[in-house]
Design a protein around this motif. Structure first.
Motif, short mmCIF file in Angstrom:
data_model
loop_
_atom_site.label_atom_id
_atom_site.label_comp_id
_atom_site.label_asym_id
_atom_site.label_seq_id
_atom_site.Cartn_x
_atom_site.Cartn_y
_atom_site.Cartn_z
N PRO A 152 -3.96 80.96 -28.85
CA PRO A 152 -4.60 79.66 -28.63
C PRO A 152 -4.25 78.70 -29.76
O PRO A 152 -4.01 79.12 -30.90
N PRO A 153 -4.21 77.40 -29.49
CA PRO A 153 -3.85 76.42 -30.53
C PRO A 153 -4.72 76.51 -31.78
O PRO A 153 -4.25 76.21 -32.89
N SER A 154 -5.97 76.92 -31.62
CA SER A 154 -6.87 76.99 -32.78
C SER A 154 -6.79 78.31 -33.54
O SER A 154 -7.44 78.47 -34.58
N ALA A 155 -5.98 79.25 -33.05
CA ALA A 155 -5.95 80.59 -33.66
C ALA A 155 -5.32 80.55 -35.05
O ALA A 155 -4.36 79.83 -35.29
N THR A 156 -5.86 81.34 -35.95
CA THR A 156 -5.28 81.50 -37.28
C THR A 156 -4.61 82.86 -37.44
O THR A 156 -3.78 83.04 -38.33
N HIS A 157 -4.97 83.82 -36.60
CA HIS A 157 -4.37 85.15 -36.62
C HIS A 157 -4.16 85.63 -35.18
O HIS A 157 -4.82 85.15 -34.26
N MET A 158 -3.26 86.57 -35.04
CA MET A 158 -2.94 87.10 -33.72
C MET A 158 -2.68 88.60 -33.86
O MET A 158 -2.09 89.05 -34.84
N THR A 159 -3.12 89.37 -32.88
CA THR A 159 -2.84 90.79 -32.82
C THR A 159 -1.95 91.08 -31.62
O THR A 159 -2.25 90.64 -30.50
N VAL A 160 -0.86 91.78 -31.86
CA VAL A 160 0.06 92.18 -30.79
C VAL A 160 0.04 93.70 -30.71
O VAL A 160 0.25 94.38 -31.72
N THR A 174 -1.47 92.73 -36.82
CA THR A 174 -2.22 91.48 -36.90
C THR A 174 -1.63 90.64 -38.02
O THR A 174 -1.45 91.13 -39.14
N PHE A 175 -1.30 89.39 -37.71
CA PHE A 175 -0.62 88.53 -38.68
C PHE A 175 -1.07 87.08 -38.48
O PHE A 175 -1.56 86.71 -37.41
N PRO A 176 -0.94 86.24 -39.51
CA PRO A 176 -1.34 84.84 -39.38
C PRO A 176 -0.38 84.05 -38.51
O PRO A 176 0.83 84.37 -38.44
N VAL A 177 -0.89 83.04 -37.83
CA VAL A 177 -0.07 82.17 -36.97
C VAL A 177 -0.36 80.71 -37.29
O VAL A 177 -1.45 80.36 -37.75
N ALA A 178 0.64 79.88 -37.05
CA ALA A 178 0.50 78.43 -37.19
C ALA A 178 1.46 77.79 -36.20
O ALA A 178 2.62 78.20 -36.09
N ASP A 179 0.95 76.81 -35.46
CA ASP A 179 1.78 76.13 -34.46
C ASP A 179 2.35 77.15 -33.47
O ASP A 179 3.52 77.06 -33.06
#
Length: 414
Positions: A152-160, A174-179
């Motif tokens: 999601p656009p507001s997410a700061t982290h993501m788990t794959v 799990t790692f940080p995301v931006a844009d």
């Protein structure tokens, strides 16, 4: 017309995008050379990441491509100058990644991948185990390549969630995301063996026991006795632990190497005595493979590691155990992550060599043994690994912090 003339490079114009599509216009079965590829560092390893669809459907065709990519075999020099390899096992690795099947997606799995250990001096192609370090950036590659849903656009982290075909195990990263992209350059964490700081990647192996053998303790015992010929006139009985978590590993103690040049060996000596230690360790690994029901001729599996207690300075700095690990017959400069995780699990299994050492170290510091995080000292520094157990004693997960970096995206010649 050569295949290289049939390639197109299409880059999305969004400046922050790293999703580069490099695909052949032709679908002719004469296999493409070069092949679209990404070069990534994960933990203390580097490797080439490929789409499975960019490889021949017949896996029998893969080895010649992998050897060409890495520049193997390089029997004379061992430097792999004709390819992407770096002359050591931790730099001679490939991951083949594909989107998850519908059945896997129903389990929350986004991608599956096959890890390939490529020989340096020989033509060996080994699919028998997994690489914990490169596993840490599978999710990053999947997101970059559009293999999984965007955060999601507001997410700061993501788990794959990924599925490793070598060990039939699930790994979450799990790692940080931006844009909507993985942000790998945040100065959050440092790991031994890698300069500087980078973004924190939390890697969790789900139910890691029995990755190859189906059992956490393949022999059924925490410690086994193994007779090994030390010389033509001497046979020595060693205490060993066979543990299979994330990757099967044979653990031994340097106490059983008295009167041998073990310390000389760990310092990289090329003396005859140190070379003999290497030969003995390989023999132990092969005997261990037989005891674990594995192929003793496959150098990649099982791994072997020598466990010892930290000295006073190392213990005062918080180290619980010291690990010297081998990979493909070579003493590793940093503990392979699957070996580190396996040691972390073993340290929480009563009676294993790892458990004995950690218990003694913590008792000397006046600390309770307990479960959970274990601090491992290895030639490049320290790493903290953790294990979570269910009430029935099964291993629910093993986790560690890694970092990663994008190195190159384009095409690789083979």
């Amino acid at each position: 017309m050569s295949n290289r003339c049939l390639l197109s490079l299409r880059v999305r114009l969004r400046p922050s995008s790293l999703r580069v599509n490099l695909r052949p216009y032709s679908t002719a079965p004469m296999w493409q050379n070069p092949i679209p590829a990404t070069f990534l560092r994960g933990g203390t390893s580097k490797g080439i990441f490929l789409h499975r669809d960019d490889l021949p459907p017949e896996r029998a065709e893969w080895p010649r491509i992998f050897l060409g990519i890495m520049g193997s075999p390089d029997k004379e020099h061992g430097r792999q100058l004709n390819g992407m390899g770096g002359g050591v096992s931790s730099l001679s690795k490939i991951c083949v990644v594909a989107p998850a099947s519908p059945a896997q997606k129903a389990q929350g799995i986004a991608v599956e991948y096959t890890f390939v250990q490529v020989g340096v001096r020989d033509s060996s192609i080994d699919y028998s185990g997994n690489c914990g370090n490169l596993s840490s950036v599978i999710g990053v590659f999947a997101l970059d390549e559009g293999m999984c849903a965007l955060p999601p656009p507001s997410a700061t982290h993501m788990t794959v969630r990924s599925f490793n075909t070598n060990t039939q195990k699930i790994i979450d990263t799990t790692f940080p995301v931006a844009d909507s992209l993985a942000a790998l350059d945040l100065p959050e964490a440092s790991i031994a063996g890698v300069p500087g700081k980078a973004s924190t990647i939390v890697m969790e192996f789900v139910q890691p026991s029995g990755a190859r053998t189906g059992k956490l303790l393949p022999s059924g015992s925490s410690v086994d006795l193994l007779e090994i010929p030390i010389s033509p006139s001497e046979t020595r009985t060693l205490r060993v632990s066979y543990v299979d978590a994330t990757n099967p590993t044979v653990f031994v103690s340097p106490n059983d190497f008295s009167n041998l040049a073990f310390e000389e060996y760990t310092l990289g000596s090329s003396s005859t005595a140190a070379a003999r230690v290497s030969e003995i360790l390989e023999l132990i690994r092969q005997r261990g493979a037989e005891r674990m029901g594995l192929d003793p001729s496959a150098q990649a599996q099982p791994k072997i590691a020598v466990l010892s207690a930290p000295d006073k300075t190392e213990a005062a700095e918080g180290a619980d155990i010291v690990v010297h690990a081998l990979s493909m017959g070579v003493l590793h400069r940093a503990v392979p992550m699957t070996v580190g995780l396996c040691a972390g699990v073993a340290a929480n299994v009563r009676g294993t060599l790892a458990w004995e050492i950690v218990q003694q170290t913590r008792a000397a510091r006046g600390e309770p043994h307990g479960e959970g995080m274990v601090r491992i000292k290895h030639p490049s520094g320290v790493v903290d690994v953790g294990a979570e157990f269910a009430d029935d004693g099964t291993v629910k997960s093993a986790k560690v912090v890694r970092t990663g970096r994008r190195l190159m995206k384009g095409a690789v010649f083979w």
